[in-house]
Design a protein around this motif. Structure first.
Motif, mmCIF file in Angstrom:
data_model
loop_
_atom_site.group_PDB
_atom_site.id
_atom_site.type_symbol
_atom_site.label_atom_id
_atom_site.label_comp_id
_atom_site.label_asym_id
_atom_site.label_seq_id
_atom_site.Cartn_x
_atom_site.Cartn_y
_atom_site.Cartn_z
ATOM 1 N N THR A 1 -8.869 -5.432 4.436
ATOM 2 C CA THR A 1 -8.675 -4.022 4.779
ATOM 3 C C THR A 1 -7.880 -3.313 3.687
ATOM 4 N N SER A 2 -8.077 -3.742 2.435
ATOM 5 C CA SER A 2 -7.428 -3.066 1.315
ATOM 6 C C SER A 2 -8.474 -2.674 0.281
ATOM 7 N N LEU A 3 -8.708 -1.360 0.185
ATOM 8 C CA LEU A 3 -9.648 -0.903 -0.845
ATOM 9 C C LEU A 3 -9.022 -1.045 -2.233
ATOM 10 N N ALA B 1 -3.523 3.913 5.109
ATOM 11 C CA ALA B 1 -2.213 3.811 4.438
ATOM 12 C C ALA B 1 -2.371 3.772 2.925
ATOM 13 N N GLU B 2 -3.543 3.387 2.458
ATOM 14 C CA GLU B 2 -3.799 3.328 1.018
ATOM 15 C C GLU B 2 -4.628 4.511 0.524
ATOM 16 N N GLY B 3 -4.589 5.619 1.234
ATOM 17 C CA GLY B 3 -5.197 6.829 0.683
ATOM 18 C C GLY B 3 -6.677 6.994 0.956
ATOM 19 N N VAL B 4 -7.233 6.217 1.890
ATOM 20 C CA VAL B 4 -8.650 6.381 2.233
ATOM 21 C C VAL B 4 -8.800 7.598 3.147
ATOM 22 N N THR B 5 -9.748 8.466 2.817
ATOM 23 C CA THR B 5 -10.008 9.649 3.644
ATOM 24 C C THR B 5 -11.428 9.662 4.216
ATOM 25 N N ASN C 1 1.615 -0.816 -2.533
ATOM 26 C CA ASN C 1 0.940 0.402 -2.082
ATOM 27 C C ASN C 1 1.730 1.621 -2.530
ATOM 28 N N PRO C 2 1.296 2.271 -3.605
ATOM 29 C CA PRO C 2 2.055 3.420 -4.115
ATOM 30 C C PRO C 2 1.649 4.751 -3.497
ATOM 31 N N CYS C 3 0.894 4.722 -2.388
ATOM 32 C CA CYS C 3 0.435 5.987 -1.794
ATOM 33 C C CYS C 3 1.622 6.750 -1.209
ATOM 34 N N ALA C 4 1.793 7.983 -1.660
ATOM 35 C CA ALA C 4 2.955 8.776 -1.250
ATOM 36 C C ALA C 4 2.574 9.921 -0.314
ATOM 37 N N GLY C 5 1.291 10.145 -0.120
ATOM 38 C CA GLY C 5 0.874 11.231 0.758
ATOM 39 C C GLY C 5 -0.637 11.373 0.702
ATOM 40 N N VAL C 6 -1.186 12.025 1.721
ATOM 41 C CA VAL C 6 -2.629 12.180 1.807
ATOM 42 C C VAL C 6 -2.919 13.591 2.310
ATOM 43 N N VAL C 7 -3.992 14.179 1.810
ATOM 44 C CA VAL C 7 -4.509 15.420 2.380
ATOM 45 C C VAL C 7 -5.920 15.130 2.856
ATOM 46 N N HIS C 8 -6.193 15.397 4.130
ATOM 47 C CA HIS C 8 -7.536 15.184 4.694
ATOM 48 C C HIS C 8 -8.027 16.513 5.250
ATOM 49 N N GLY C 9 -9.109 17.025 4.657
ATOM 50 C CA GLY C 9 -9.637 18.317 5.104
ATOM 51 C C GLY C 9 -8.608 19.430 5.008
ATOM 52 N N GLY C 10 -7.765 19.341 3.981
ATOM 53 C CA GLY C 10 -6.767 20.391 3.756
ATOM 54 C C GLY C 10 -5.477 20.191 4.509
ATOM 55 N N VAL C 11 -5.407 19.137 5.332
ATOM 56 C CA VAL C 11 -4.207 18.902 6.138
ATOM 57 C C VAL C 11 -3.375 17.788 5.516
ATOM 58 N N TRP C 12 -2.150 18.118 5.204
ATOM 59 C CA TRP C 12 -1.225 17.155 4.575
ATOM 60 C C TRP C 12 -0.684 16.183 5.613
ATOM 61 N N ARG C 13 -0.558 14.916 5.224
ATOM 62 C CA ARG C 13 0.144 13.958 6.070
ATOM 63 C C ARG C 13 0.808 12.911 5.187
ATOM 64 N N PRO D 1 1.375 8.961 4.226
ATOM 65 C CA PRO D 1 0.314 7.947 4.186
ATOM 66 C C PRO D 1 0.228 7.099 5.451
ATOM 67 N N VAL D 2 1.350 6.834 6.106
ATOM 68 C CA VAL D 2 1.306 5.940 7.270
ATOM 69 C C VAL D 2 1.031 6.762 8.532
ATOM 70 N N VAL D 3 -0.009 6.382 9.234
ATOM 71 C CA VAL D 3 -0.377 7.026 10.492
ATOM 72 C C VAL D 3 -0.166 6.000 11.587
#
Ligand code: DI6
Ligand code: FE
Length: 412
Positions: A325-327, A131-135, A392-404, A406-408
């Motif tokens: 659990t917060s980097l 949720a905090e942008g860790v990939t 937590n200002p994370c607004a989005g994440v890309v992992h291996g080119g795939v957009w999602r 932040p909350v999974v």
């Protein structure tokens, strides 16, 4: 012409190459899961905005490399909040360990848990990181202390990487503590680690690296050296919990063997700093454990900086000394408690964390050809990531080119 798969525009980039590497009003393009191009937004060809690539409007967010938590014990069963409470009600560490508490209680719980149960308990902690942008997350074994449970922990770590949008690097930490079956026989247990556990773990492809706990209450430098020799004979890179509670010369040992990192380092000597600088060993700083244990001796940050030793920052997520659990919080603590600059702390969770995992050529900064692992942040400037506590200002994440987003949520 531009066969990009994804284009994110209207963002400010912190490439983390040469300081923050700020590039405002920019865009970044991805092809086959890798960074294909980035530059000023004005340079994006008009055709790219209309054909082919999925287009994401970054809405003025900052985009950094995906965060990398390069030191965790996040796979474990149970927790130790009972001991936390007992200590705050006056129990001593000795009382607790006489009652079978401490690391031994986590070993019992982890041995007893089924593989599915261990995964079930570990996933929510990983979700908090994501949720905090860790990939990318590193996950250690070390609560089994016998082959079956060590292997189970590492299989769970691999399963996390398959079930969630995160890359997992595993470390075999069989030499974490002496199991009760080997009380008083540390050399016999070290033999077991080297001659049976390590070859089986390596043979099953479960370990990307090998770690040990070199400490008065862990393993001696001589025992550590035997574990490392066995690891290197199997072609596995080494890293070390070093100088957390006392100066054992562990950092110099792992540096001299060309190891990836020395971690903790509160009691690191000048000689240790020099050895790390000489060999390019990463210093992994773990302020969560220092905070939770109310330690008073900080690692020698100024000396590490002066010597040019790359400093990473990680959560050390574990039930005994850093139930965190917060980097982002770890990064804030590194600044507040130890005086890292915000730029150093962000580098510590990106480019230097990648180096601590031996992945500096593949991720950790925004560079053409690197993995497209990004975090988008609704912030005004990079220092906001280090400054705010609990936001937590994370607004989005890309992992291996795939957009999602932040909350999974948990996999079914
Ligand atoms: N250093 C630590 O702080 C943790 N392990 C280590 O090598 C403690 C692990 C625990 O108490 O469960
Ligand atoms: Fe640790």
């Amino acid at each position: 012409m531009h066969d990009w798969d994804l284009l994110i525009h209207n963002v400010h980039l912190a490439t983390m190459e040469h300081g923050y590497g700020e590039l405002r009003d920019a865009a970044i393009a991805v092809r086959h899961g890798r960074i294909a191009w980035f530059g000023p937004g004005a340079d994006v060809p008009a055709s790219a905005m209309t054909i082919g690539a999925a287009l994401i409007d970054g809405d003025g967010c900052w985009l950094t490399p995906g965060l990398i938590d390069c030191h965790t014990h996040i796979v474990h069963a149970g927790n130790r909040s009972d001991e936390f409470e007992a200590r705050l009600n006056g129990a001593s560490y000795e009382d607790i360990s006489r009652a079978g508490g401490g690391i031994a209680s986590t070993v019992r719980a982890t041995r007893a848990a089924s593989e599915a149960e261990l995964l079930r308990q570990s996933l929510p902690r990983v979700l908090a990181l994501l949720a905090e942008g860790v990939t990318t997350v590193e996950i250690k074994s070390g609560y089994g202390l016998e082959l079956e449970t060590e292997a189970k922990m590492l299989r769970v770590a691999r399963a996390i990487g398959e079930q969630l949008p995160v890359s997992v690097c595993t470390s075999f930490l069989g030499a974490h503590a002496l199991p009760p079956e080997y009380a008083g026989r540390p050399d016999d247990y070290t033999d077991l680690v080297c001659s049976q556990m390590l070859p089986a773990i390596a043979g099953a492809g479960l370990a990307d690296a090998v770690d040990a706990f070199c400490e008065r209450i862990g393993f001696t430098p001589a025992q550590t050296q035997r574990v490392f020799a066995a690891a290197q004979a199997l072609g596995l890179p080494v890293k070390l919990h070093a100088e957390q509670l006392s100066d054992q010369g562990g950092a110099a040992l792992v540096a001299s063997l060309g190891g990836l990192s020395a971690d903790h380092l509160e009691f690191l000597s000048d000689d240790g700093v020099a050895a790390m600088a000489r060999h390019g060993t990463v210093a992994v700083l773990l302020p969560g454990a220092y905070y939770f244990l109310r330690e008073t001796q900080p690692p020698p940050v100024a000396a590490l900086r002066a010597a040019g030793v790359p400093m990473a920052v990680a959560t050390d997520c574990n039930p005994g000394t850093s139930p965190m659990t917060s980097l982002l919080l770890a990064m804030n603590m590194a600044c507040t408690l130890w005086r890292l600059t915000p730029q150093e702390a962000l580098a510590g969770a990106t480019i230097h964390a990648a180096r601590a995992l031996g992945l500096q050529h593949d991720r950790g900064s925004l560079a053409v050809g690197k993995r497209a692992d990004f975090a988008l942040w609704r912030i005004a400037r990079p220092a906001d990531l280090l400054y705010a506590i609990g936001l937590n200002p994370c607004a989005g994440v890309v992992h291996g080119g795939v957009w999602r987003m932040p909350v999974v949520s948990l996999p079914d």
